[in-house]
Design an enzyme around this catalytic site. Structure first.
Site, PDB file in Angstrom:
ATOM      1  CB  ALA A  57      -0.914  -0.010   1.221  1.00 44.46           C
ATOM      2  CG  PHE A  58       4.988   3.226   1.863  1.00 43.16           C
ATOM      3  CD1 PHE A  58       6.060   3.581   1.059  1.00 43.16           C
ATOM      4  CD2 PHE A  58       4.706   3.985   2.985  1.00 43.16           C
ATOM      5  CE1 PHE A  58       6.845   4.688   1.362  1.00 43.16           C
ATOM      6  CE2 PHE A  58       5.487   5.088   3.310  1.00 43.16           C
ATOM      7  CZ  PHE A  58       6.558   5.447   2.497  1.00 43.16           C
ATOM      8  CD  GLU A  59       5.886   0.191  -1.877  1.00 42.21           C
ATOM      9  OE1 GLU A  59       5.006  -0.631  -1.520  1.00 42.21           O
ATOM     10  OE2 GLU A  59       6.794   0.568  -1.128  1.00 42.21           O
ATOM     11  CB  VAL A  82      -2.915  -1.282   5.783  1.00 39.54           C
ATOM     12  CG1 VAL A  82      -1.725  -1.127   6.733  1.00 39.54           C
ATOM     13  CG2 VAL A  82      -2.587  -0.660   4.424  1.00 39.54           C
ATOM     14  CB  ILE A  83      -3.937  -6.576   8.279  1.00 42.48           C
ATOM     15  CG1 ILE A  83      -4.924  -6.716   7.109  1.00 42.48           C
ATOM     16  CG2 ILE A  83      -4.438  -7.326   9.521  1.00 42.48           C
ATOM     17  CD1 ILE A  83      -5.081  -8.130   6.580  1.00 42.48           C
ATOM     18  CB  SER A  86       3.390  -7.502  16.846  1.00 41.79           C
ATOM     19  OG  SER A  86       4.500  -7.753  16.004  1.00 41.79           O
ATOM     20  CG  HIS A  89       5.591  -1.085   9.287  1.00 45.05           C
ATOM     21  ND1 HIS A  89       5.131  -1.830   8.227  1.00 45.05           N
ATOM     22  CD2 HIS A  89       6.500  -0.237   8.758  1.00 45.05           C
ATOM     23  CE1 HIS A  89       5.739  -1.461   7.129  1.00 45.05           C
ATOM     24  NE2 HIS A  89       6.583  -0.496   7.429  1.00 45.05           N
ATOM     25  CG  PHE A 114      -8.288   5.872   0.963  1.00 45.37           C
ATOM     26  CD1 PHE A 114      -8.910   5.424   2.114  1.00 45.37           C
ATOM     27  CD2 PHE A 114      -6.919   5.753   0.864  1.00 45.37           C
ATOM     28  CE1 PHE A 114      -8.186   4.863   3.155  1.00 45.37           C
ATOM     29  CE2 PHE A 114      -6.173   5.206   1.903  1.00 45.37           C
ATOM     30  CZ  PHE A 114      -6.811   4.754   3.042  1.00 45.37           C
ATOM     31  NE  ARG A 128     -14.574  -2.928   7.816  1.00 43.05           N
ATOM     32  CZ  ARG A 128     -14.997  -3.667   8.832  1.00 43.05           C
ATOM     33  NH1 ARG A 128     -14.742  -4.991   8.876  1.00 43.05           N
ATOM     34  NH2 ARG A 128     -15.702  -3.142   9.818  1.00 43.05           N
TER      35      ARG A 128
HETATM   36  N1  LIG Z   1       2.139  -4.430   6.454  1.00 41.84           N
HETATM   37  C1  LIG Z   1       1.546  -4.089   5.243  1.00 41.84           C
HETATM   38  C2  LIG Z   1       2.264  -3.526   4.201  1.00 41.84           C
HETATM   39  N2  LIG Z   1       3.599  -3.261   4.356  1.00 41.84           N
HETATM   40  C3  LIG Z   1       4.466  -3.009   3.217  1.00 41.84           C
HETATM   41  C4  LIG Z   1       4.435  -1.548   2.764  1.00 41.84           C
HETATM   42  O1  LIG Z   1       3.199  -1.220   2.148  1.00 41.84           O
HETATM   43  C5  LIG Z   1       5.556  -1.301   1.753  1.00 41.84           C
HETATM   44  O2  LIG Z   1       5.357  -2.125   0.632  1.00 41.84           O
HETATM   45  C6  LIG Z   1       6.930  -1.575   2.345  1.00 41.84           C
HETATM   46  O3  LIG Z   1       7.071  -0.821   3.545  1.00 41.84           O
HETATM   47  C7  LIG Z   1       8.053  -1.204   1.362  1.00 41.84           C
HETATM   48  O4  LIG Z   1       7.971   0.157   1.020  1.00 41.84           O
HETATM   49  N3  LIG Z   1       1.660  -3.201   3.042  1.00 41.84           N
HETATM   50  C8  LIG Z   1       0.311  -3.438   2.855  1.00 41.84           C
HETATM   51  O5  LIG Z   1      -0.233  -3.159   1.780  1.00 41.84           O
HETATM   52  N4  LIG Z   1      -0.407  -3.997   3.873  1.00 41.84           N
HETATM   53  C9  LIG Z   1       0.158  -4.336   5.060  1.00 41.84           C
HETATM   54  O6  LIG Z   1      -0.548  -4.854   5.984  1.00 41.84           O
HETATM   55  C1  LIG Z   2       0.748  -3.009   8.492  1.00 47.22           C
HETATM   56  C2  LIG Z   2       2.070  -3.606   8.645  1.00 47.22           C
HETATM   57  O1  LIG Z   2       3.071  -3.080   8.204  1.00 47.22           O
HETATM   58  C3  LIG Z   2       2.155  -4.814   9.499  1.00 47.22           C
HETATM   59  O2  LIG Z   2       1.432  -5.863   8.876  1.00 47.22           O
HETATM   60  C4  LIG Z   2       3.583  -5.258   9.726  1.00 47.22           C
HETATM   61  O3  LIG Z   2       3.536  -6.196  10.782  1.00 47.22           O
HETATM   62  P1  LIG Z   2       4.459  -5.949  12.069  1.00 47.22           P
HETATM   63  O4  LIG Z   2       3.978  -4.643  12.699  1.00 47.22           O
HETATM   64  O5  LIG Z   2       4.184  -7.141  13.006  1.00 47.22           O
HETATM   65  O6  LIG Z   2       5.877  -5.873  11.601  1.00 47.22           O
END
Ligand SMILES: Nc1c(NC[C@H](O)[C@H](O)[C@H](O)CO)[nH]c(=O)[nH]c1=O
Ligand SMILES: CC(=O)[C@@H](O)COP(=O)(O)O
Length: 154
Positions: A57-59, A82-83, A86, A89, A114, A128
């Site tokens: 999602a960050f990208e 984005v879930i 722990s 992040h 969005f 969802r």
């Molecule tokens: N934890 C989740 C991520 N993490 C990855 C970031 O989105 C990104 O790709 C990484 O930090 C490299 O830049 N992404 C999701 O879409 N959902 C998550 O739960």
């Molecule tokens: C949303 C996230 O980046 C998450 O899924 C990453 O998991 P963690 O916080 O346990 O590293």
């Protein structure tokens, strides 16, 4: 009597970009299916729907901006899941994605929707993505259709 301008729910002749994250693909693939099905059911041509996959999602905002700036699309639909894990992040990813997607729409003038699911756990995400709470991909596509039609009338 006031003049009312509103977007109608016909996708005919409109061009859509979909940016979808591969992270949590079990969820995001369902969001994508919901979005594409909705666009098709509202008369979008399959040739007018373009899908770009990104790692997470960050990208999404970067690719959404590139597509919005290309002048090829009437709306950009952003899909992800984005879930919470722990660590903190989750908060950083959610904040940047939501701010980034909003900024794309405002900076380009192209409706950028969005459709990123942000949940505390997997169960909420599943709910969802086409189960108990509906499909956020479907909702995002409906918003894209309405906004794209509205903006071409203003
Ligand atoms: N934890 C989740 C991520 N993490 C990855 C970031 O989105 C990104 O790709 C990484 O930090 C490299 O830049 N992404 C999701 O879409 N959902 C998550 O739960
Ligand atoms: C949303 C996230 O980046 C998450 O899924 C990453 O998991 P963690 O916080 O346990 O590293």
């Amino acid at each position: 009597m006031a003049k009312i301008i509103e977007g109608h729910l016909s996708a005919k002749g409109l061009r859509f970009a979909i940016v979808v994250a591969r992270f949590n693909e079990f969820i995001t693939s369902k969001l994508l299916s919901g979005a594409i099905d909705t666009l098709n059911r509202h008369d979008a041509s399959q040739d007018d729907v373009t899908v770009a996959w990104v790692p997470g999602a960050f990208e999404i905002p970067l690719v959404a901006k590139k597509m919005a700036q290309s002048d090829k699309y009437d709306a950009v639909i952003c899909l992800g899941a984005v879930i919470r894990g722990s660590t903190t992040h989750y908060d950083y990813v959610c904040n940047e994605v939501s701010k980034g997607v909003a900024a794309v729409g405002l900076s380009t003038g192209v409706p950028t929707i969005f459709g990123v699911v942000t949940t505390e756990n997997i169960e909420q995400a599943i709910e969802r993505a086409g189960t108990k709470v509906g499909n956020k991909g479907t909702d995002a596509a409906m918003s894209a259709i309405e906004m794209a039609d509205l903006l071409r009338k203003i």
